[in-house]
Design a protein around this motif. Structure first.
Motif, PDB file in Angstrom:
ATOM      1  N   UNK A   1       0.823  -1.196   0.000  1.00 28.61           N
ATOM      2  CA  UNK A   1       0.000   0.000   0.000  1.00 28.61           C
ATOM      3  C   UNK A   1       0.862   1.253   0.000  1.00 28.61           C
ATOM      4  N   UNK A   2       0.208   2.403  -0.166  1.00 22.44           N
ATOM      5  CA  UNK A   2       0.916   3.694  -0.177  1.00 22.44           C
ATOM      6  C   UNK A   2       1.059   4.166   1.260  1.00 22.44           C
ATOM      7  N   UNK A   3       2.228   3.917   1.855  1.00 25.26           N
ATOM      8  CA  UNK A   3       2.427   4.185   3.293  1.00 25.26           C
ATOM      9  C   UNK A   3       2.653   5.663   3.596  1.00 25.26           C
ATOM     10  N   UNK A   4       3.311   6.401   2.678  1.00 29.31           N
ATOM     11  CA  UNK A   4       3.638   7.804   2.937  1.00 29.31           C
ATOM     12  C   UNK A   4       2.588   8.714   2.323  1.00 29.31           C
ATOM     13  N   UNK A   5       2.160   9.696   3.111  1.00 25.29           N
ATOM     14  CA  UNK A   5       1.132  10.630   2.637  1.00 25.29           C
ATOM     15  C   UNK A   5       1.697  11.565   1.567  1.00 25.29           C
ATOM     16  N   UNK A   6       0.859  11.950   0.624  1.00 27.81           N
ATOM     17  CA  UNK A   6       1.228  12.931  -0.386  1.00 27.81           C
ATOM     18  C   UNK A   6       1.148  14.325   0.235  1.00 27.81           C
TER      19      UNK A   6
ATOM     20  N   UNK B   1       5.183  10.287  -8.083  1.00 23.95           N
ATOM     21  CA  UNK B   1       5.254   8.901  -8.548  1.00 23.95           C
ATOM     22  C   UNK B   1       4.272   8.008  -7.766  1.00 23.95           C
ATOM     23  N   UNK B   2       4.159   8.235  -6.468  1.00 24.19           N
ATOM     24  CA  UNK B   2       3.198   7.461  -5.670  1.00 24.19           C
ATOM     25  C   UNK B   2       1.770   7.733  -6.141  1.00 24.19           C
ATOM     26  N   UNK B   3       1.493   8.986  -6.413  1.00 25.51           N
ATOM     27  CA  UNK B   3       0.162   9.371  -6.902  1.00 25.51           C
ATOM     28  C   UNK B   3      -0.146   8.680  -8.234  1.00 25.51           C
ATOM     29  N   UNK B   4       0.868   8.629  -9.113  1.00 26.18           N
ATOM     30  CA  UNK B   4       0.697   7.974 -10.412  1.00 26.18           C
ATOM     31  C   UNK B   4       0.379   6.491 -10.252  1.00 26.18           C
ATOM     32  N   UNK B   5       1.097   5.804  -9.362  1.00 24.33           N
ATOM     33  CA  UNK B   5       0.876   4.371  -9.148  1.00 24.33           C
ATOM     34  C   UNK B   5      -0.514   4.128  -8.557  1.00 24.33           C
ATOM     35  N   UNK B   6      -0.883   4.954  -7.568  1.00 20.68           N
ATOM     36  CA  UNK B   6      -2.178   4.763  -6.907  1.00 20.68           C
ATOM     37  C   UNK B   6      -3.340   4.993  -7.872  1.00 20.68           C
ATOM     38  N   UNK B   7      -3.222   5.986  -8.734  1.00 19.26           N
ATOM     39  CA  UNK B   7      -4.287   6.233  -9.706  1.00 19.26           C
ATOM     40  C   UNK B   7      -4.342   5.120 -10.756  1.00 19.26           C
ATOM     41  N   UNK B   8      -3.176   4.618 -11.125  1.00 16.13           N
ATOM     42  CA  UNK B   8      -3.124   3.554 -12.125  1.00 16.13           C
ATOM     43  C   UNK B   8      -3.840   2.303 -11.645  1.00 16.13           C
ATOM     44  N   UNK B   9      -3.686   2.004 -10.339  1.00 17.63           N
ATOM     45  CA  UNK B   9      -4.256   0.765  -9.796  1.00 17.63           C
ATOM     46  C   UNK B   9      -5.460   1.022  -8.885  1.00 17.63           C
ATOM     47  N   UNK B  10      -5.937   2.282  -8.878  1.00 15.80           N
ATOM     48  CA  UNK B  10      -7.111   2.646  -8.075  1.00 15.80           C
ATOM     49  C   UNK B  10      -6.906   2.258  -6.600  1.00 15.80           C
TER      50      UNK B  10
END
Length: 290
Positions: A33-38, A50-59
């Motif tokens: 999961x995305x552990x660090x906050x944007x 980059x984290x935002x891109x991955x999270x949006x890609x995989x919802x």
């Protein structure tokens, strides 16, 4: 949730991840999961592109936090620089570039603060007699002061580099073409080699880059050899001048003593050695250029 805005200038302010690094981050987020906050400034994404891109890609879900200390885009840039200077994944060259960017921002702020100080010191018109009290209050109000700029030593320490490396990176930053900068970023050229190539005219830099990795390295080698040759020739000229002086004295004065003869012979040998060494360097340079 606030709609997040990706500012392309901020996204490109720090060099993006390589494909391998991005894929490694993607695997990590998919597993844990995305552990660090944007980090956001209002609705603008500041850190975590980059984290935002991955999270949006995989919802995937993610957290956001607001940084309320930012007052301007310069504040955002300084914060980004300080964050990345401490990260191990940032290359030495990029750390040097970030440190130089920080100095440019601080220099701009210093100039602006000095302008404000000058305006306060020299009012446009003398105050009227009935405006003494307001003028006194204005003089007592706080005014931005020009802070001293960090020295090269301080920049180097923050970027975990030597002062010499910072100087070389500054030269690359100012003089190198995009092709040479790309070569040092990718690891094709070292910082020292890139600084050597950056001393060439822009056309020669581009031509060397277009010819490939080997030609870039050869160009750096040629520059270094050309810098060594004048020092050798200078030593040779000094030795020749000493021999000529002693021979001239010998022609117009008393015969040379034993010690003077030995010194003359030693100088002649030194001239011969330096001449041979210069010839070898010229031949080596001709071979490289041929």
């Amino acid at each position: 949730m606030t709609e997040i805005v990706v500012n392309e200038e901020l996204k490109a302010y720090i060099d993006p991840m390589t494909t391998d690094e991005y894929e490694a981050l993607e695997r990590s987020i998919l597993a844990e999961g995305c552990r660090d906050a944007l980090v956001l400034w209002g609705n603008i994404l500041v850190d975590g592109h980059h984290r935002y891109s991955v999270c949006r890609k995989h919802d995937l879900p993610f957290q956001t936090i607001q940084n309320t200390r930012f007052q301007s885009m310069e504040d955002v840039h300084l914060w980004m620089i300080e964050q990345h200077l401490g990260r191990r994944s940032v290359s030495p060259f990029q750390r040097g570039v970030l440190a130089l960017r920080k100095r440019e921002i601080l220099a701009k702020r210093r100039a602006q603060a000095q302008e404000v100080e000058e305006e306060v010191r020299v009012p446009a018109e003398p105050p009227a007699a009935d405006a003494v009290e307001p003028a006194t209050e204005a003089a007592a109000s706080p005014v931005a002061t020009a802070e001293p700029l960090p020295s090269r030593e301080e920049l180097a320490r923050e970027a975990r580099l030597s002062q010499n490396q910072v100087g070389l990176i500054e030269k690359i930053h100012k003089q190198a073409t995009e092709e040479v900068v790309a070569a040092v970023k990718s690891g094709v050229l070292s910082i020292n080699a890139a600084a050597a190539v950056a001393s060439l005219p822009a056309e020669e830099q581009r031509a060397a880059a277009e010819a490939g990795e080997d030609e870039l390295k050869n160009a750096a080698k040629r520059v270094r050899e050309s810098r060594r040759r004048p020092r050798k020739e200078s030593k040779e000229a000094e030795a020749v001048a000493s021999v000529d002086a002693l021979e001239t004295v010998g022609e117009h004065a008393e015969p040379l003593s034993v010690d003077e003869r030995q010194e003359l012979l030693a100088l002649r040998e030194q001239v011969a050695e330096l001449t041979a060494e210069n010839e070898a360097l010229r031949k080596q340079l001709a071979d490289l250029q041929g």
